[in-house]
Enzyme design. Structure first.
Site, mmCIF file in Angstrom:
data_model
loop_
_atom_site.group_PDB
_atom_site.id
_atom_site.type_symbol
_atom_site.label_atom_id
_atom_site.label_comp_id
_atom_site.label_asym_id
_atom_site.label_seq_id
_atom_site.Cartn_x
_atom_site.Cartn_y
_atom_site.Cartn_z
ATOM 1 N N GLY A 1 -20.801 -20.530 17.259
ATOM 2 C CA GLY A 1 -21.172 -21.148 15.988
ATOM 3 C C GLY A 1 -19.998 -21.649 15.170
ATOM 4 N N GLY B 1 -22.947 -16.106 21.779
ATOM 5 C CA GLY B 1 -23.066 -14.805 22.446
ATOM 6 C C GLY B 1 -23.426 -14.953 23.917
#
Ligand code: AMP
Length: 374
Positions: free
Chosen positions: A336, A358
Site C-alpha cells: 500500500g 501482505g
C-alpha cells in the site's frame, strides 16, 4: 495453478470473488485500480456464463456501527458505469430472488458477517456453504486477500468446483520471477517503519538474494545492532538480538545506510549522530551506494518507503524510484505505502506492481497462499 481457462463456464451461474477493498471517502472511491484490475476476469465470465454473482470484502467490520460506511454499493455503481451494464446490488435479504431475476449481481460486503462471531474471517462452514449456494462454479481473483482463509474465498471453494482468475494468475507469475529461476544479481530493497513486520521476510529472502539494501525506519534497529548511536530514531529494541544474528551471518549481503536527514532536514553521516537526533530519510551518499548495486542488478524487489515521505522527507524514496525506473532488468514492487509513493512521485514507470502487500510478501517468503488453488 487451476486457472479460469480450464473451467467450463457456459450456461453456469458463476460466483466470483474480487478484492474490491478500495479506499472510499464520503461515498467516493479514491483509488479504483483494484476495480479496473478485475475487468479481464469479469468480462471473460460475462462472455460465457449465464449469470455472475460477485463477492468482495471492504475494510474491517467488528460492530453494527462499522457497517455504516463500509457498503459495497459505491463499488457496484462505479463498476456498473465502467462496464455499461446493470448490476443488481443484494444485501442478502432475498438472494435467491435477486439472483433469479438478474444477470449480474453484486452481494454486499462479505465481512458484514463478521459481526456474527467473525464468520467470514474465520471461514465459518455454514457461511461458506451459503456463499456456495449462489452458483455452480467458483472463481477466485482476489489476490490481495489470497493469504487469508476466509469463507468467501477459501471456505466456499470446498463446496464448488474452484479456479483462479486472471489477476491471481498474473500476480503469481510475476512474483515467480523472484522465486523461481531468478535472473541474477538479485537485489531486494526493504524500507518502511517496522522491523517486526518484515523480519520473517528478510530471514527467508536473505538466502536467495545477492544484496539486501535496508533503509527507511527499520534500518535504525540494524544500525543499533552494529553499535552506532542512532539517537531517538525509531527502533525496536527487542529485535536488536535477532537483527545482530542476521547481520553476523550475512554481513556480505546486507547494505545499510551511510548518511541520513535528521530533524529540520539536517544531513548527517551515521557516525556523527548524537543522542537527540532522529533519522527521517536516507541521504545522498546512501543513494550513491544503492545506485551502484542497483545498476548492476537484473532483478529487484522493492517494498517500503525510504523515509517519512508523507511529511516532507521524500528525497530518498523519490531518488530511489528514479534509479529503479532506469534499470534494464525486472523491478517488482508492492504494498500500500509503496504504491502510494509511486503514484505520488513516478506514476509513469516500468515497474511490475503487485496489488497485494501482505499477499505478495507472504508469497516471497515461500508460503503457499490458501487462496491460490493448485
Ligand atoms: P510500511 O507500511 O512498513 O511500508 O511503512 C511505510 C512507512 O514507513 C511510511 O509511512 C513512512 O513514513 C515510514 N518511514 C519511513 N522511514 C521512516 C523513518 N526513518 N522513521 C519513521 N518512519 C519511517
Amino acid at each position: 495453478m487451476k486457472t479460469i481457462k480450464e473451467a467450463s463456464l457456459n450456461n453456469k451461474i458463476v460466483v466470483v470473488r474480487f478484492d474490491y477493498n478500495v479506499p472510499i471517502k464520503n461515498g467516493t472511491i479514491l483509488d479504483t485500480t483494484r476495480i479496473e484490475k478485475s475487468l479481464k476476469t469479469l468480462n471473460y465470465i460475462l462472455d460465457r456464463a449465464s449469470k455472475v454473482v460477485i463477492l468482495s470484502h471492504l475494510g474491517r467490520i467488528e460492530t453494527e456501527e462499522d457497517k455504516k460506511d463500509k457498503s459495497l454499493k459505491p463499488v457496484c455503481d462505479y463498476l456498473s458505469k465502467l462496464i455499461k451494464r446493470d448490476i443488481a446490488f443484494c444485501d442478502y435479504n432475498n438472494p435467491v430472488e435477486v439472483i433469479n431475476n438478474n444477470k449480474i449481481i453484486m452481494m454486499e460486503n462479505t465481512r458484514f458477517f463478521d459481526v456474527d462471531n467473525k464468520k467470514e474471517s474465520k471461514s465459518d462452514e455454514e457461511l461458506s456453504k451459503f456463499f456456495a449456494s449462489f452458483g455452480d462454479i467458483f472463481i477466485n481473483d482476489a489476490f490481495g486477500t489470497a493469504h487469508r482463509d476466509n469463507a468467501s474465498n477459501v471456505g466456499i471453494s470446498k463446496f464448488l468446483p474452484s479456479y483462479n482468475g486472471f489477476l491471481i494468475e498474473e500476480e503469481v507469475n510475476n512474483l515467480d520471477k523472484l522465486v523461481k529461476n531468478v535472473k541474477r544479481p538479485y537485489t531486494v530493497i526493504i524500507g518502511g517503519a517496522k522491523v517486526s513486520d518484515k523480519i520473517k521476510v528478510i530471514n527467508n529472502l536473505i538466502e536467495k538474494v545477492d544484496h539486501l539494501l535496508i533503509g527507511g525506519g527499520m534500518v535504525y534497529t540494524f544500525l543499533k545492532a552494529k553499535g552506532f548511536n542512532i539517537g531517538k530514531s525509531i527502533c525496536e529494541e527487542e529485535y536488536v538480538p535477532i537483527v545482530k544474528e542476521v547481520l553476523n551471518k550475512y554481513e556480505d549481503k546486507i547494505v545499510l545506510i551511510k548518511d541520513n536527514y535528521v530533524q529540520d532536514k539536517v544531513l548527517k553521516n551515521i557516525e556523527d549522530m548524537n543522542n537527540d537526533d532522529i533519522g527521517y530519510d536516507i541521504g545522498p551518499k546512501t543513494i550513491e551506494s544503492y545506485k551502484e548495486i542497483i545498476d548492476n542488478s537484473n532483478t529487484i524487489f522493492f517494498n517500503g518507503a525510504m523515509g517519512v515521505f508523507e511529511e516532507g522527507y521524500e528525497y530518498g524514496t523519490k531518488e530511489l524510484l528514479n534509479i529503479l525506473n532506469n534499470n534494464k532488468g525486472i523491478v517488482v514492487t508492492g504494498g500500500g505505502d509503496t504504491i502510494n509513493a509511486i503514484n505520488k512521485y513516478l506514476k509513469d514507470n516500468n515497474f511490475i506492481i503487485s496489488t497485494g502487500g501482505g499477499a505478495s510478501l507472504e508469497y516471497l517468503e515461500g508460503k503457499e497462499l490458501p487462496g491460490v488453488f493448485l
